[in-house]
Design a protein around this motif. Structure first.
Motif, PDB file in Angstrom:
ATOM      1  N   TYR A 100      -9.625   1.477  -1.415  1.00  0.00           N
ATOM      2  CA  TYR A 100      -9.189   1.025  -2.664  1.00  0.00           C
ATOM      3  C   TYR A 100     -10.228   0.923  -3.518  1.00  0.00           C
ATOM      4  CZ  TYR A 100      -6.289  -2.217  -5.793  1.00  0.00           C
ATOM      5  OH  TYR A 100      -5.722  -2.961  -6.479  1.00  0.00           O
ATOM      6  N   TRP A 148      -0.856   6.720  -3.613  1.00  0.00           N
ATOM      7  CA  TRP A 148      -1.677   5.799  -3.582  1.00  0.00           C
ATOM      8  C   TRP A 148      -3.297   6.120  -3.877  1.00  0.00           C
ATOM      9  CZ3 TRP A 148      -3.662   1.192  -2.335  1.00  0.00           C
ATOM     10  CH2 TRP A 148      -4.792   0.806  -1.576  1.00  0.00           C
ATOM     11  N   SER A 167      -5.465   4.155  -6.113  1.00  0.00           N
ATOM     12  CA  SER A 167      -6.740   3.570  -5.624  1.00  0.00           C
ATOM     13  C   SER A 167      -8.133   3.697  -6.692  1.00  0.00           C
ATOM     14  CB  SER A 167      -6.957   3.962  -4.410  1.00  0.00           C
ATOM     15  OG  SER A 167      -7.171   5.407  -4.038  1.00  0.00           O
ATOM     16  N   VAL A 197       0.950  -1.339  -0.044  1.00  0.00           N
ATOM     17  CA  VAL A 197      -0.011   0.226  -0.001  1.00  0.00           C
ATOM     18  C   VAL A 197       0.977   1.104  -0.018  1.00  0.00           C
ATOM     19  CG1 VAL A 197      -1.687   1.335   1.146  1.00  0.00           C
ATOM     20  CG2 VAL A 197      -1.792  -1.298   1.166  1.00  0.00           C
ATOM     21  N   GLU A 198       0.860   2.168  -0.951  1.00  0.00           N
ATOM     22  CA  GLU A 198       1.510   3.266  -1.103  1.00  0.00           C
ATOM     23  C   GLU A 198       1.280   4.305   0.184  1.00  0.00           C
ATOM     24  OE1 GLU A 198       3.736   3.631  -3.360  1.00  0.00           O
ATOM     25  OE2 GLU A 198       3.183   1.975  -4.822  1.00  0.00           O
TER      26      GLU A 198
END
Length: 260
Positions: free
Chosen positions: A209, A24, A28, A10-11
């Motif tokens: 996400y 992210w 997402s 996960v960024e």
């Protein structure tokens, strides 16, 4: 069922790094090109950034069945700057994922390349390396969808799940929950399948996400009775349209008759 393999981690795992958070947020929402562009200025000299950029573009291939040349270029660049065994192992894992993706989406049969690259990653990555759980997950995908070996896939997914949980990689946990649930559904265990699919969906919603939420809703619908299945598919369809029809392979799943 999804065949998807996720990239790195996960960024947004470091909320104090504005660039990671921005990447992210774009990823997402399915804005992989924009996310990769943010990393491009730093990828030439930094192996970790180069690999994360390649992983984003491989994920775009999985969701859109397009962008193969860009993903290959980014992956070759990541391979070129890798200098340690862990870095080379991470690049090999990503190459295996790209080859697997091309195979399951019917772009080109690269199944032998997928197996060879993931085997090379296993030889290079230390057993305690951060990328080991992701490698286990991807070997599970190959076992399930290319070798039709659900027992081997289940063992690999369980190793991946344990490793992801130990490292706090929630997004990977979402994927392992989902694929373990898919195997449970295949075996006729609807209760176990519902639990796994629900956990996968919960994590994706909590992480934001969005691009992975419609597939999670559709997967849970396959394990639920009516009218809940219809409600979940309707919500999945709404998100699918909102995101411009990605992932492209979800359309066929949404068109299927609801589960009994």
């Amino acid at each position: 069922m999804s065949h998807s393999g996720k990239p790195e981690s996960v960024e947004a795992d470091d909320p104090h790094d504005p660039r990671r958070v921005a990447v992210w947020r774009l990823r997402s929402r399915g804005c992989w090109d924009d996310a990769a562009a943010l990393l491009a200025p730093y990828a030439a000299d930094d192996p970790d950034t180069a690999l994360r950029r390649a992983a984003l573009l491989v994920e775009r291939c999985m969701f859109t069945a397009a962008g193969w040349a860009e993903a290959e270029d980014a992956l070759r660049a990541a391979e070129a700057v890798a200098s340690s065994d862990d870095e080379r192992g991470g690049a090999a894992c990503e190459r295996g994922n790209l080859a697997y993706t091309a195979t399951v989406l019917g772009a080109r049969d690269r199944s032998d390349e997928a197996r060879a690259a993931l085997g090379r990653a296993a030889a290079l990555l230390d057993p305690a390396a951060p990328g080991r759980a992701l490698l286990d997950f991807r070997r599970g995908l190959v076992a399930e969808h290319l070798a039709d070996s659900p027992q081997a896939a289940r063992a690999a997914y369980r190793r991946a799940h344990a490793g992801a949980a130990a490292r706090g990689d929630l997004l990977l946990c979402s994927f392992t929950w989902r694929h373990l649930a898919g195997l449970a559904l295949r075996d006729g265990d609807r209760a176990e399948a519902r639990h796994g699919f629900a956990e996968s969906l919960r994590i994706r919603v909590e992480l934001g996400y969005l691009v992975g939420t419609a597939p999670a809703l559709a997967a849970l619908a396959d394990a639920e009775p009516e009218p809940e299945a219809a409600r979940l598919r309707a919500e999945a369809s709404r998100l699918f349209r909102l995101l411009g029809g990605v992932p492209t392979w979800l359309a066929a799943q949404l068109d299927r008759a609801p589960a009994a």
